[in-house]
Enzyme design. Structure first.
Site, short mmCIF file in Angstrom:
data_model
loop_
_atom_site.label_atom_id
_atom_site.label_comp_id
_atom_site.label_asym_id
_atom_site.label_seq_id
_atom_site.Cartn_x
_atom_site.Cartn_y
_atom_site.Cartn_z
N LYS A 42 0.91 -1.54 0.04
CA LYS A 42 -0.13 -0.13 -0.08
C LYS A 42 0.79 1.38 -0.25
CE LYS A 42 -2.74 -2.09 3.15
NZ LYS A 42 -3.16 -2.71 4.63
N GLU A 98 7.35 3.13 -6.27
CA GLU A 98 7.84 2.38 -5.16
C GLU A 98 7.44 3.49 -3.90
OE1 GLU A 98 7.29 0.60 -2.35
OE2 GLU A 98 8.78 -1.82 -2.37
N ASP A 102 14.62 -0.08 1.13
CA ASP A 102 15.42 -0.52 2.14
C ASP A 102 17.03 -1.73 2.08
OD1 ASP A 102 16.01 -0.11 5.05
OD2 ASP A 102 14.50 -1.61 5.22
#
Ligand code: IMP
Ligand code: MG
Length: 179
Positions: A42, A98, A102
């Site tokens: 999400k 995106e 990370d």
């Protein structure tokens, strides 16, 4: 400011300006191509909504839900597709949208999955990047902001499904993690 936010890392205005620049770059780079924006839900929902309106080309959009996981029999994390595309990407120029890179695990494996589907090209745009955390090599064509190794929320990013609606990117107060 929200009472649970310790500090703002990227302001609403900084995001707006940067998204406009990214949209302009994408517009220039994809002229004449068959651009398909693929948002990873999400977290990318807010970025996707803003970025697509800064791209002055004919585009289509689609979404995926993926989750990274690892278990004891695997030394590396892999991803699971929880909602797949409804678009055939054969021959398409795919730009994956995106919220954050990370470790790089999600996009590393997503790239492998999309490449074998016959896309003409697969590139990535991320609003945020934590370079110090990278474990997997990922070639990210467009990056909004590099951020330090802190857990951030807002502008789509969540902690336990909250804070996605904050218009800025900020760091939570430590006591908000301890409950
Ligand atoms: P990666 O697979 O380790 O690159 O993880 C990427 C995903 O982890 C992002 O799409 C985010 O959903 C989530 N993530 C990583 N860092 C943060 C953070 O600081 N705040 C919120 N979500 C994060
Ligand atoms: Mg997330």
């Amino acid at each position: 400011m929200h009472p649970n936010i310790a500090k703002i890392l990227v302001t609403e205005e900084e995001i707006r300006d940067r998204v406009a620049v990214l949209g302009q770059e994408i517009t220039n780079d994809y002229r004449g191509k068959k651009l398909l924006l693929v948002g990873i839900l999400k977290g990318s929902a807010v970025f996707m909504a803003d970025l697509m309106r800064q791209i002055d080309l004919d585009v289509q959009i689609d979404f995926m839900v993926v989750s990274s996981y690892s278990n004891s029999t695997q030394s590396q994390g892999h991803i699971q597709i929880r909602k797949d595309l409804s678009t055939d990407i054969n021959g398409r120029d795919v730009l994956v949208v995106e919220d954050m890179i990370d470790s790089g695990t999600t996009l590393y494996y997503l790239n492998e999955i999309l490449q074998v589907r016959g896309a003409n090209s697969v590139e990535f745009v991320t609003l945020l990047n934590k370079p110090s955390r990278r474990e997997k090599p990922v070639d990210v064509r467009y990056i909004g902001f590099d951020v330090p190794n802190e857990f951030v929320v807002g502008y789509g990013l969540d902690f336990a499904e909250n804070y996605r609606n904050l218009p800025f990117v900020g760091v939570l107060k430590p006591e908000c993690y301890e409950s």
